[in-house]
Design a protein around this motif. Structure first.
Motif, short mmCIF file in Angstrom:
data_model
loop_
_atom_site.label_atom_id
_atom_site.label_comp_id
_atom_site.label_asym_id
_atom_site.label_seq_id
_atom_site.Cartn_x
_atom_site.Cartn_y
_atom_site.Cartn_z
N LEU A 17 0.83 -1.20 0.00
CA LEU A 17 0.00 0.00 0.00
C LEU A 17 0.87 1.25 0.00
O LEU A 17 1.80 1.39 0.78
N PHE A 18 0.55 2.13 -0.93
CA PHE A 18 1.18 3.44 -1.01
C PHE A 18 0.57 4.31 0.08
O PHE A 18 -0.46 4.02 0.64
N ASP A 19 1.20 5.41 0.30
CA ASP A 19 0.59 6.49 1.06
C ASP A 19 0.77 7.75 0.22
O ASP A 19 1.36 7.70 -0.86
N LYS A 20 0.28 8.85 0.68
CA LYS A 20 0.37 10.08 -0.10
C LYS A 20 1.82 10.45 -0.38
O LYS A 20 2.15 10.90 -1.48
N GLU A 21 2.68 10.24 0.58
CA GLU A 21 4.09 10.58 0.41
C GLU A 21 4.75 9.73 -0.68
O GLU A 21 5.50 10.23 -1.50
N THR A 22 4.43 8.45 -0.73
CA THR A 22 5.01 7.56 -1.72
C THR A 22 4.48 7.88 -3.12
O THR A 22 5.23 7.86 -4.09
N ILE A 23 3.20 8.21 -3.21
CA ILE A 23 2.64 8.63 -4.49
C ILE A 23 3.34 9.89 -4.98
O ILE A 23 3.72 9.99 -6.14
N LEU A 24 3.55 10.82 -4.08
CA LEU A 24 4.24 12.06 -4.46
C LEU A 24 5.68 11.78 -4.88
O LEU A 24 6.19 12.41 -5.80
N LYS A 25 6.35 10.85 -4.22
CA LYS A 25 7.72 10.48 -4.61
C LYS A 25 7.74 9.90 -6.02
O LYS A 25 8.60 10.24 -6.82
N SER A 26 6.80 9.01 -6.30
CA SER A 26 6.72 8.40 -7.62
C SER A 26 6.44 9.46 -8.69
O SER A 26 7.07 9.50 -9.74
N PHE A 27 5.50 10.32 -8.40
CA PHE A 27 5.14 11.40 -9.30
C PHE A 27 6.33 12.33 -9.54
O PHE A 27 6.66 12.67 -10.67
N SER A 28 6.99 12.71 -8.46
CA SER A 28 8.14 13.59 -8.54
C SER A 28 9.30 12.95 -9.30
O SER A 28 9.93 13.57 -10.15
N PHE A 29 9.57 11.68 -9.01
CA PHE A 29 10.63 10.94 -9.71
C PHE A 29 10.35 10.93 -11.20
O PHE A 29 11.23 11.23 -12.02
N PHE A 30 9.13 10.60 -11.57
CA PHE A 30 8.77 10.50 -12.98
C PHE A 30 8.96 11.84 -13.69
O PHE A 30 9.63 11.93 -14.72
N PHE A 31 8.39 12.91 -13.14
CA PHE A 31 8.45 14.19 -13.82
C PHE A 31 9.85 14.80 -13.82
O PHE A 31 10.23 15.46 -14.77
N SER A 32 10.64 14.53 -12.80
CA SER A 32 12.03 14.98 -12.82
C SER A 32 12.83 14.23 -13.88
O SER A 32 13.63 14.81 -14.61
N ALA A 33 12.58 12.94 -13.98
CA ALA A 33 13.33 12.10 -14.91
C ALA A 33 12.97 12.38 -16.37
O ALA A 33 13.83 12.29 -17.25
N ILE A 34 11.72 12.74 -16.65
CA ILE A 34 11.32 12.92 -18.04
C ILE A 34 11.61 14.31 -18.59
O ILE A 34 11.47 14.54 -19.79
N GLU A 35 12.06 15.23 -17.74
CA GLU A 35 12.32 16.59 -18.21
C GLU A 35 13.20 16.61 -19.44
O GLU A 35 12.98 17.39 -20.36
N LYS A 36 14.23 15.78 -19.45
CA LYS A 36 15.17 15.78 -20.57
C LYS A 36 15.09 14.50 -21.40
O LYS A 36 15.98 14.22 -22.19
N ASP A 37 14.05 13.73 -21.21
CA ASP A 37 13.89 12.48 -21.95
C ASP A 37 13.02 12.73 -23.18
O ASP A 37 11.80 12.81 -23.08
N TYR A 38 13.66 12.87 -24.33
CA TYR A 38 12.96 13.18 -25.57
C TYR A 38 12.01 12.06 -26.03
O TYR A 38 11.14 12.28 -26.86
N ARG A 39 12.15 10.86 -25.47
CA ARG A 39 11.33 9.72 -25.88
C ARG A 39 9.90 9.81 -25.33
O ARG A 39 9.00 9.17 -25.86
N ILE A 40 9.70 10.58 -24.30
CA ILE A 40 8.40 10.65 -23.63
C ILE A 40 7.47 11.59 -24.36
O ILE A 40 7.80 12.74 -24.62
#
Length: 115
Positions: A17-40
């Motif tokens: 089970l996620f919690d709000k903090e883990t969801i935010l970590k996943s969301f933050s990780f994804f959007f930080s990582a895709i900033e420079k990923d031209y494939r997305i």
């Protein structure tokens, strides 16, 4: 007489089970990582957002167990080929872990990466 209790056997298939903090970590990780990923593309963004929303609707489960027809409307995708191509790419790129079931009566498992 007190007998020792049975050992608890963890179900490896049980969702974490996620919690709000883990969801935010996943969301933050994804959007930080895709900033420079031209494939997305916007389709990848739609699917990832829909997966997060589905997880929240399922009580913050990780992994989520879902059929494509459950995620596609949330992602505003109408073609199953588009959905499967892009979800596989998200998995190949390391943003999620996608385990397709290849069975019509068994949902696929999708894990969120929370580095």
């Amino acid at each position: 007489m007190n007998y020792p209790s049975k050992p608890v056997i963890e179900d490896k298939n049980a969702p974490i089970l996620f919690d709000k903090e883990t969801i935010l970590k996943s969301f933050s990780f994804f959007f930080s990582a895709i900033e420079k990923d031209y494939r997305i593309s916007s389709t990848h963004l739609g699917i990832f957002s829909a997966l997060l929303r589905y997880s929240i609707l399922q009580g913050f489960a990780n992994p989520i167990r879902a059929f494509s027809y459950q995620i596609m409307p949330l992602a505003k995708i109408s073609a199953s080929g588009t959905y499967h191509k892009h979800i596989r790419e998200l998995s190949q790129y390391g943003y999620i872990k996608y385990e397709p079931s290849f069975k019509n009566n068994k949902p696929s498992r999708i894990y969120f990466i929370t580095h």
